[in-house]
Motif scaffolding. Sequence first.
Motif, PDB file in Angstrom:
ATOM      1  N   ILE A 445       0.848  -1.194   0.000  1.00  0.00           N
ATOM      2  CA  ILE A 445       0.000   0.000   0.000  1.00  0.00           C
ATOM      3  C   ILE A 445       0.882   1.242   0.000  1.00  0.00           C
ATOM      4  CG2 ILE A 445      -1.755   1.318   1.236  1.00  0.00           C
ATOM      5  CD1 ILE A 445      -2.779  -1.266   2.432  1.00  0.00           C
ATOM      6  N   GLY A 446       0.516   2.189  -0.858  1.00  0.00           N
ATOM      7  CA  GLY A 446       1.124   3.512  -0.841  1.00  0.00           C
ATOM      8  C   GLY A 446       0.109   4.532  -0.373  1.00  0.00           C
ATOM      9  N   VAL A 447       0.493   5.386   0.578  1.00  0.00           N
ATOM     10  CA  VAL A 447      -0.419   6.339   1.204  1.00  0.00           C
ATOM     11  C   VAL A 447       0.044   7.754   0.882  1.00  0.00           C
ATOM     12  CG1 VAL A 447      -1.481   7.115   3.351  1.00  0.00           C
ATOM     13  CG2 VAL A 447      -0.838   4.705   3.072  1.00  0.00           C
ATOM     14  N   GLN A 462      -0.243  10.448  -7.778  1.00  0.00           N
ATOM     15  CA  GLN A 462       1.177  10.268  -8.104  1.00  0.00           C
ATOM     16  C   GLN A 462       2.001  10.048  -6.842  1.00  0.00           C
ATOM     17  OE1 GLN A 462       2.303  13.701 -10.395  1.00  0.00           O
ATOM     18  NE2 GLN A 462       1.103  13.082 -12.206  1.00  0.00           N
ATOM     19  N   ARG A 463       1.698  10.785  -5.796  1.00  0.00           N
ATOM     20  CA  ARG A 463       2.421  10.616  -4.537  1.00  0.00           C
ATOM     21  C   ARG A 463       2.145   9.240  -3.923  1.00  0.00           C
ATOM     22  NH1 ARG A 463       1.350  16.610  -1.778  1.00  0.00           N
ATOM     23  NH2 ARG A 463       2.797  17.765  -3.148  1.00  0.00           N
ATOM     24  N   ALA A 464       0.874   8.810  -3.984  1.00  0.00           N
ATOM     25  CA  ALA A 464       0.541   7.490  -3.461  1.00  0.00           C
ATOM     26  C   ALA A 464       1.247   6.400  -4.259  1.00  0.00           C
ATOM     27  CB  ALA A 464      -0.979   7.276  -3.490  1.00  0.00           C
ATOM     28  N   ASP A 465       1.356   6.594  -5.581  1.00  0.00           N
ATOM     29  CA  ASP A 465       2.048   5.622  -6.421  1.00  0.00           C
ATOM     30  C   ASP A 465       3.536   5.573  -6.082  1.00  0.00           C
ATOM     31  OD1 ASP A 465       1.885   3.770  -8.745  1.00  0.00           O
ATOM     32  OD2 ASP A 465       3.257   5.227  -9.618  1.00  0.00           O
ATOM     33  N   TYR A 482       3.718   8.720   1.881  1.00  0.00           N
ATOM     34  CA  TYR A 482       4.536   9.694   1.182  1.00  0.00           C
ATOM     35  C   TYR A 482       4.918  10.845   2.111  1.00  0.00           C
ATOM     36  CZ  TYR A 482       6.012  13.032  -2.392  1.00  0.00           C
ATOM     37  OH  TYR A 482       6.744  13.929  -3.141  1.00  0.00           O
ATOM     38  N   GLY A 483       6.227  11.135   2.181  1.00  0.00           N
ATOM     39  CA  GLY A 483       6.710  12.265   2.958  1.00  0.00           C
ATOM     40  C   GLY A 483       6.871  11.990   4.423  1.00  0.00           C
TER      41      GLY A 483
END
Length: 498
Positions: A445-447, A462-465, A482-483
């Motif tokens: 999972i990307g958050v 894009q950030r989640a990807d 992300y971040g």
Amino acid sequence: MSYRIWPRLVAILVAGLVLQTALPEIPHRAGLVVGSVPVAVAGCFAVAGFVRLARRARGRLCAGWAVGGLSAGLLAASYALYTADAILGRAPSTPNLPDLLSLGAAAVAIVALLLVSPPMSGVMARLTVVLDVATVGGALLLLAWQLVLSEVVAALAPATRLMFLTTAALEIGGAAVALVLMSRTAPTANGYALRLLSGGLGTFAVTAIIAVYNRAEGLPWHATGAGAGYLVAALLIALSSRTALPVADSTGRKVFSGVWPLLPYVPAVLAVVEVIRVYVRTGTLPPLVMWLLLAAITMAMLRQLLMLVTIRRLMTGLHHQAHHDALTGLPNRVAFHTVAEAELASAPDGRCTAVLLLDLDGFKLVNDTLGHAAGDALLVTVAGRFGAALRPGDTAARLGGDEFVVLLPDLAAPEQADEIARRLLDGIGMPMTLADREHRVRASIGVAVCHGGGHDLDRLLQRADSALYRAKNAGKGTFRRYGAEAAGEPGTVTVTAA
């Protein structure tokens, strides 16, 4: 129409024309024999054909062809008795056995027609057919009453009036059923059985009314085309026993193309024209015509109401199909973008919105080793597990393949998105049965989290990807936000599913 059907239909019409031309030149008793024998033979031929079709069919279709054979058998027996009466010179009584057998053949033929017609899906479709048959039947009865029946009934003796009205009602009802069913079928090259059977039943209906008219007016039984009508009707039924049923058309494009769907409207239009003609000529309408007109208007209003309900259901179904994934039932990419953009535009200050991109680990291996059916079952199972991990108001969607996306609006803090990601990983990692074997599946999972409103959805995705890519590189079965590293939150960044 198929080139194979045209020559046979032309031959049937020519046979009817030849018989109609010859009958006035033949003595009465000989004419009865000449007119009855071909109909009896055609009935026997139809019995053999329907029995053959019944043996090849199953279920409802088998029953329909068997009932069709029974109807053809009753018709053959009826005209065999007419032939015997003519040869022996017996004067028929009213009602007599041949008439009753002929009446039974008409009633049984309606049942056969309903059984062999394509089944209707849903209550609305069945109600629509019933209303169509009632409307067409009422229009046919109004036309028949104004043009023929009213004078015939008045001229008939009381002993024959009930038999005549019963026969007329059955024949008109059969013709209405035939017209409606003929308008709803899409024949293939050899699949004209339903329309031929309907055409035969309709021809019998018209011929029966003409025959009674001839009797009431003192005309020969074969006058006004009745001699040809009986033969043409019987030959159409016999021909239907030697052709195939039309192939089902799930799209409905063939059924609603051409002029066939307009067929049931012809008697309705003619009935309206007749009512106008009578009113203009007399300034009033007979009571029966008034009741038939009122019934037709009522049927038309109910039909319109059913049509509106059907259209609304159809539009709802089309909207659902356009905005949901066909396999999992989750919202699709289009629906997700619509919901997410609205949430981002209206997000309040001081609250967070998160987007989670989820990708299944090893999905291709499942497809390759267990087959695509197991892969589809895996996707359906995973989609069903989103509900336990998400809150009311969260939106999960399938983007395609094994990729899912989740929208989390109105979060108090980014860490709340981490907690939901953990729950998703735990839920997906639970055992599931695929191809009769127990399996465990992991996900990455990307958050991506934003604060307040007015953010661009594509940038958030894009950030989640990017975060999903880092989760994959970290060993899969984890999530990344992300971040989070730049914010110094190493304890909440990576979580491995159990």
